[in-house]
Design a protein around this motif. Structure first.
Motif, PDB file in Angstrom:
ATOM      1  N   THR A  53      -0.338 -60.321  10.733  1.00  0.00           N
ATOM      2  CA  THR A  53      -0.226 -59.292   9.700  1.00  0.00           C
ATOM      3  C   THR A  53       1.252 -58.961   9.512  1.00  0.00           C
ATOM      4  N   ASN A  54       1.544 -58.289   8.430  1.00  0.00           N
ATOM      5  CA  ASN A  54       2.884 -57.756   8.236  1.00  0.00           C
ATOM      6  C   ASN A  54       3.114 -56.614   9.227  1.00  0.00           C
ATOM      7  N   ALA A  55       4.365 -56.323   9.498  1.00  0.00           N
ATOM      8  CA  ALA A  55       4.710 -55.277  10.459  1.00  0.00           C
ATOM      9  C   ALA A  55       4.512 -53.875   9.903  1.00  0.00           C
ATOM     10  N   ASP A  56       4.079 -53.768   8.661  1.00  0.00           N
ATOM     11  CA  ASP A  56       3.847 -52.440   8.084  1.00  0.00           C
ATOM     12  C   ASP A  56       2.385 -52.228   7.692  1.00  0.00           C
ATOM     13  N   VAL A  57       1.488 -53.061   8.223  1.00  0.00           N
ATOM     14  CA  VAL A  57       0.059 -52.923   7.970  1.00  0.00           C
ATOM     15  C   VAL A  57      -0.579 -52.329   9.217  1.00  0.00           C
ATOM     16  N   SER A  58      -1.073 -51.094   9.108  1.00  0.00           N
ATOM     17  CA  SER A  58      -1.593 -50.368  10.271  1.00  0.00           C
ATOM     18  C   SER A  58      -3.092 -50.570  10.438  1.00  0.00           C
ATOM     19  N   PRO A  59      -3.520 -51.071  11.601  1.00  0.00           N
ATOM     20  CA  PRO A  59      -4.952 -51.215  11.848  1.00  0.00           C
ATOM     21  C   PRO A  59      -5.594 -49.860  12.174  1.00  0.00           C
ATOM     22  N   THR A  60      -6.853 -49.705  11.789  1.00  0.00           N
ATOM     23  CA  THR A  60      -7.601 -48.497  12.155  1.00  0.00           C
ATOM     24  C   THR A  60      -8.041 -48.612  13.608  1.00  0.00           C
ATOM     25  N   GLU A  61      -8.570 -47.528  14.164  1.00  0.00           N
ATOM     26  CA  GLU A  61      -8.963 -47.517  15.576  1.00  0.00           C
ATOM     27  C   GLU A  61     -10.001 -48.586  15.912  1.00  0.00           C
ATOM     28  N   ASN A  62     -10.911 -48.876  14.989  1.00  0.00           N
ATOM     29  CA  ASN A  62     -11.958 -49.861  15.262  1.00  0.00           C
ATOM     30  C   ASN A  62     -11.683 -51.218  14.599  1.00  0.00           C
ATOM     31  N   PHE A  63     -10.445 -51.459  14.239  1.00  0.00           N
ATOM     32  CA  PHE A  63     -10.075 -52.689  13.536  1.00  0.00           C
ATOM     33  C   PHE A  63     -10.464 -53.944  14.314  1.00  0.00           C
ATOM     34  N   TYR A  64     -10.185 -53.993  15.601  1.00  0.00           N
ATOM     35  CA  TYR A  64     -10.438 -55.203  16.376  1.00  0.00           C
ATOM     36  C   TYR A  64     -11.939 -55.421  16.600  1.00  0.00           C
ATOM     37  N   GLN A  65     -12.715 -54.347  16.752  1.00  0.00           N
ATOM     38  CA  GLN A  65     -14.173 -54.490  16.831  1.00  0.00           C
ATOM     39  C   GLN A  65     -14.691 -55.059  15.501  1.00  0.00           C
ATOM     40  N   TYR A  66     -14.165 -54.544  14.397  1.00  0.00           N
ATOM     41  CA  TYR A  66     -14.569 -55.020  13.078  1.00  0.00           C
ATOM     42  C   TYR A  66     -14.188 -56.491  12.897  1.00  0.00           C
ATOM     43  N   ALA A  67     -12.983 -56.844  13.296  1.00  0.00           N
ATOM     44  CA  ALA A  67     -12.549 -58.246  13.203  1.00  0.00           C
ATOM     45  C   ALA A  67     -13.488 -59.140  14.010  1.00  0.00           C
ATOM     46  N   GLY A  68     -13.876 -58.694  15.201  1.00  0.00           N
ATOM     47  CA  GLY A  68     -14.806 -59.464  16.026  1.00  0.00           C
ATOM     48  C   GLY A  68     -16.156 -59.645  15.360  1.00  0.00           C
ATOM     49  N   SER A  69     -16.671 -58.580  14.730  1.00  0.00           N
ATOM     50  CA  SER A  69     -17.974 -58.697  14.070  1.00  0.00           C
ATOM     51  C   SER A  69     -17.899 -59.625  12.854  1.00  0.00           C
ATOM     52  N   ILE A  70     -16.809 -59.574  12.110  1.00  0.00           N
ATOM     53  CA  ILE A  70     -16.633 -60.471  10.960  1.00  0.00           C
ATOM     54  C   ILE A  70     -16.554 -61.931  11.443  1.00  0.00           C
ATOM     55  N   LEU A  71     -15.802 -62.172  12.506  1.00  0.00           N
ATOM     56  CA  LEU A  71     -15.701 -63.526  13.050  1.00  0.00           C
ATOM     57  C   LEU A  71     -17.057 -64.019  13.559  1.00  0.00           C
ATOM     58  N   GLU A  72     -17.819 -63.135  14.206  1.00  0.00           N
ATOM     59  CA  GLU A  72     -19.145 -63.514  14.698  1.00  0.00           C
ATOM     60  C   GLU A  72     -20.067 -63.887  13.543  1.00  0.00           C
ATOM     61  N   GLU A  73     -20.082 -63.062  12.494  1.00  0.00           N
ATOM     62  CA  GLU A  73     -20.899 -63.361  11.325  1.00  0.00           C
ATOM     63  C   GLU A  73     -20.486 -64.692  10.707  1.00  0.00           C
ATOM     64  N   SER A  74     -19.208 -64.907  10.613  1.00  0.00           N
ATOM     65  CA  SER A  74     -18.690 -66.140  10.024  1.00  0.00           C
ATOM     66  C   SER A  74     -19.084 -67.352  10.856  1.00  0.00           C
ATOM     67  N   SER A  75     -18.968 -67.260  12.168  1.00  0.00           N
ATOM     68  CA  SER A  75     -19.296 -68.409  13.023  1.00  0.00           C
ATOM     69  C   SER A  75     -20.798 -68.649  13.088  1.00  0.00           C
ATOM     70  N   SER A  76     -21.614 -67.602  13.020  1.00  0.00           N
ATOM     71  CA  SER A  76     -23.065 -67.811  13.065  1.00  0.00           C
ATOM     72  C   SER A  76     -23.579 -68.380  11.737  1.00  0.00           C
ATOM     73  N   SER A  77     -22.919 -68.069  10.637  1.00  0.00           N
ATOM     74  CA  SER A  77     -23.368 -68.598   9.337  1.00  0.00           C
ATOM     75  C   SER A  77     -22.963 -70.057   9.146  1.00  0.00           C
ATOM     76  N   THR A  78     -21.999 -70.542   9.923  1.00  0.00           N
ATOM     77  CA  THR A  78     -21.579 -71.939   9.800  1.00  0.00           C
ATOM     78  C   THR A  78     -22.277 -72.830  10.813  1.00  0.00           C
ATOM     79  N   SER A  79     -23.035 -72.236  11.752  1.00  0.00           N
ATOM     80  CA  SER A  79     -23.712 -73.061  12.769  1.00  0.00           C
ATOM     81  C   SER A  79     -25.010 -73.630  12.276  1.00  0.00           C
TER      82      SER A  79
END
Length: 191
Positions: A165-191
């Motif tokens: 990300t750019n150095a001026d883009v601030s993640p929210t408190e649950n950003f990494y949990q959200y990123a994990g859920s998006i990645l999980e959805e993406s990987s399960s839909s391609t399997s």
């Protein structure tokens, strides 16, 4: 490609075949310098903070970068303190990697040591490679080098996720949990 490695107390230097340092990794969390590599299966969040000489109130950075560092540190802390979900969890930790050009390091190192898990000093910038850029406001990193900085802190055989990300883009408190859920959805839909 990295041909040789040279270790110092808290730093790891990555050299090309001719001995030129292409990156220097600083581990502010381990004063013994025993390791600069991140174990496990991390999400490596890499960004490139920079010195802003025009910022008076928020020097040596600017308000957007300060906000980003504080937000990312808090979001990382929240993610890393949650109970691990076992094999189904895509990444087991979040690691903040700050990639900086050499000219900015003296100005921002003390600040970054408080927020970043690793600081990677890039071996080149636009000012080094293009003489006509020197009068255009400073030295800028190459995107490829920022990505390589993120990759340089993990074991090459290991699994990891890389987020830029750019150095001026601030993640929210649950950003990494959200990123994990998006990645999980993406990987399960391609399997």
């Amino acid at each position: 490609s990295v041909m040789g490695e040279q270790y110092a107390k808290t730093e790891r230097h990555l050299n090309d075949g001719d001995g030129e340092t292409i990156m220097k990794i600083i581990n502010p969390r381990d004063p013994s310098g025993s390791s600069t590599l991140i174990p496990g299966r991390p999400l490596v969040h890499v960004f490139s903070p920079y010195h802003d000489p025009t910022s008076k109130t928020f020097a040596p950075l600017n308000v957007e970068q300060w906000t980003m560092l504080v937000s990312a540190k808090k979001a990382r802390s929240i993610y890393n303190s949650q109970p691990k979900q076992g094999a189904s969890q895509l990444f087991d930790s979040v690691v903040l990697v700050c990639a900086v050009v050499p000219v900015d390091l003296p100005h921002v190192r003390d600040v970054l040591e408080e927020y970043c898990d690793r600081i990677v000093v890039l071996g080149r910038s636009t000012a080094d490679r293009y003489s006509n850029w020197k009068g255009m406001g400073g030295a800028y990193p190459f995107v490829k080098d920022i990505l390589e900085a993120g990759k340089s802190v993990v074991e090459m055989e290991g699994d990891y996720y890389l987020l830029l990300t750019n150095a001026d883009v601030s993640p929210t408190e649950n950003f990494y949990q959200y990123a994990g859920s998006i990645l999980e959805e993406s990987s399960s839909s391609t399997s």
